[in-house]
Scaffold this active site. Structure first.
Site, PDB file in Angstrom:
ATOM      1  NE  ARG A  49       0.389   6.309 -36.252  1.00  0.00           N
ATOM      2  CZ  ARG A  49      -0.682   7.264 -36.823  1.00  0.00           C
ATOM      3  NH1 ARG A  49      -0.027   8.838 -37.402  1.00  0.00           N
ATOM      4  NH2 ARG A  49      -1.988   6.606 -37.247  1.00  0.00           N
ATOM      5  CE1 TYR A 100      25.845   2.601 -36.890  1.00  0.00           C
ATOM      6  CE2 TYR A 100      23.912   3.406 -37.832  1.00  0.00           C
ATOM      7  CZ  TYR A 100      24.654   2.045 -37.182  1.00  0.00           C
ATOM      8  OH  TYR A 100      24.177   1.069 -37.323  1.00  0.00           O
ATOM      9  CG  ASP A 171      25.110  10.874 -33.219  1.00  0.00           C
ATOM     10  OD1 ASP A 171      25.190   9.944 -31.787  1.00  0.00           O
ATOM     11  OD2 ASP A 171      24.926   9.379 -33.969  1.00  0.00           O
ATOM     12  CE  LYS A 196      25.586   1.808 -30.970  1.00  0.00           C
ATOM     13  NZ  LYS A 196      23.946   1.439 -31.342  1.00  0.00           N
TER      14      LYS A 196
HETATM   15  C1  LIG Z   1      27.264   7.263 -33.077  1.00  0.00           C
HETATM   16  C2  LIG Z   1      25.541   6.254 -33.344  1.00  0.00           C
HETATM   17  N1  LIG Z   1      25.013   6.994 -33.923  1.00  0.00           N
HETATM   18  C3  LIG Z   1      23.714   6.194 -34.475  1.00  0.00           C
HETATM   19  C4  LIG Z   1      23.495   5.472 -34.391  1.00  0.00           C
HETATM   20  C5  LIG Z   1      22.276   3.914 -34.266  1.00  0.00           C
HETATM   21  O1  LIG Z   1      22.015   4.193 -33.609  1.00  0.00           O
HETATM   22  P1  LIG Z   1      20.725   2.709 -33.582  1.00  0.00           P
HETATM   23  O2  LIG Z   1      21.584   1.377 -33.669  1.00  0.00           O
HETATM   24  O3  LIG Z   1      19.325   2.583 -32.423  1.00  0.00           O
HETATM   25  O4  LIG Z   1      19.893   2.895 -34.566  1.00  0.00           O
HETATM   26  C6  LIG Z   1      24.466   4.425 -34.290  1.00  0.00           C
HETATM   27  C7  LIG Z   1      24.933   2.499 -34.002  1.00  0.00           C
HETATM   28  O5  LIG Z   1      25.500   1.643 -33.451  1.00  0.00           O
HETATM   29  C8  LIG Z   1      26.382   4.563 -33.265  1.00  0.00           C
HETATM   30  O6  LIG Z   1      27.219   4.522 -33.388  1.00  0.00           O
END
Ligand SMILES: Cc1ncc(COP(=O)(O)O)c(C=O)c1O
Length: 358
Positions: A49, A100, A171, A196
């Site tokens: 962990r 998101y 982000d 992604k």
């Molecule tokens: C801009 C963005 N940040 C964070 C996330 C969340 O990521 P995860 O699906 O890997 O938890 C996404 C998911 O679509 C996203 O588009």
């Protein structure tokens, strides 16, 4: 490799050379997958962990690309929740009104439970962001935003918000470090859904946080170790394999996106084509409503109807099909994630579906 020496190299090179085992006889060129819940006592790793050599290889590579120290998590949301957990009860976050949905839903839930305060702003209006940032503990940016594709002036916001004492988080999922390096622009923390573009093949979930500051790195590492929001080593290995080709994938997808934007602009079925001028995500708004947009999503043959983005395969989705999507996102907005198929084939397929939906 140290981050200082990495910064002198081009991102394309860093993506290939970082995170490798020592160059000695009989070492594999790639860090193997370490499947271990525990390690021989008394060393640096101790327990599964806390650490894993395959995570470290991924972290060294993404850290070198972003210009900071990286920690990987079980998903983008695990990374996001851990960063929000840096805040104390009662502190306030300034966040994008469009972002998101997972990020916004989590923030709303923390506000509802009395843990945090939040102000949602238009991140294209730097002055409004900085006014809201007065007295805030954190400014959260997502640029470009999902799915509105708004772009923030990260440098201006970071300079003003940090001067006022706020932590600035970006982000960077849509741009990736190939197109935008927020730490160089003055941000404190970068978060990624590595699910992604970084991994790039729609076959795993992974998250990452990159920071410039050692104390913050330790605070995040301690939370990851205690909360256990860790990735599997196979996921980290696959994500690193994807990361090796990020630059070429993104270059090709971005070129195709620009071609598609040019052709889509005049399409009579469309009221709007949103594209920030870089990256491989396009949002189109149909003249019709949700029904026509849903028909487009289920009529294409090459574009796959699916949530998520950033894979080698092109995908499309009407974002308002999710109840949590902001009501200011048009009902007929379809988010397109442009993959690596030939742009002529992608255009022909989409144009066929748009024509049939009218
Ligand atoms: C801009 C963005 N940040 C964070 C996330 C969340 O990521 P995860 O699906 O890997 O938890 C996404 C998911 O679509 C996203 O588009």
């Amino acid at each position: 490799m140290t981050s200082d020496s990495d910064l002198a190299l081009h991102p394309e090179t860093i993506a290939v050379v970082a995170g490798r085992p020592p160059r000695t006889a009989d070492q594999p060129l790639n860090t193997p997958i370490t499947m271990a819940s525990t390690y021989g006592a008394g060393g640096d790793l101790e327990y599964g962990r806390y650490a894993n050599p395959t995570w470290t290889a991924f972290e060294e590579t993404l850290g070198a690309l972003e210009g900071g120290r990286c920690l990987t998590f079980g998903s983008g949301m695990a990374a996001i929740c851990t960063v929000l957990d840096l805040l104390d009860v009662g502190q306030r976050v300034v966040a994008p009104r469009h972002a998101y949905t997972g990020t916004l839903v989590r923030l709303a839930e923390l506000v509802e439970r009395g843990r945090l305060g939040a102000d949602l702003v238009d991140i294209t209006d730097s002055e409004a962001v900085l006014t809201a940032a007065e007295g805030a503990a954190m400014v959260w940016l997502e640029s470009p935003t999902n799915p509105a594709l708004e772009v923030a002036d990260i440098a201006a916001i970071a300079a003003g918000a940090r001067a006022g004492g706020a932590i600035v988080v970006v982000d960077n999922t849509f741009a990736t470090p190939i197109l935008q390096r927020p730490l160089e622009l003055g941000a404190d923390i970068v978060v990624h859904s590595a699910t992604k573009y970084l991994a790039g093949h729609s076959d795993l979930l992974l998250g990452a946080v990159v920071v410039g500051d050692d104390e913050r790195y330790r605070a995040l590492l301690s939370r990851r170790s205690l909360q256990g929001n860790i990735p599997g080593s196979a996921e980290a290995w696959l994500a690193l394999r994807g990361l090796r080709t990020l630059a070429v994938r993104l270059e090709r997808a971005q070129a195709s996106a620009a071609t598609l934007v040019d052709r889509l602009r005049d399409h009579p079925a469309l009221a709007e084509v949103r594209y920030p001028g870089f990256g491989a995500i396009i949002s189109i708004v149909l003249r019709g409503g949700a029904t026509e947009a849903d028909r487009v999503c289920t009529t294409t043959r090459l574009w796959l109807h699916s949530t998520s983005l950033g894979g080698v395969e092109s995908t499309l989705e009407r974002r308002r099909r999710w109840a949590a999507e902001a009501p200011t996102i048009p009902e007929s907005l379809i988010r397109l994630s442009v993959g690596l198929e030939h742009p002529d084939d992608l255009y022909a397929d989409l144009a066929m579906a748009l024509d049939r939906a009218r």
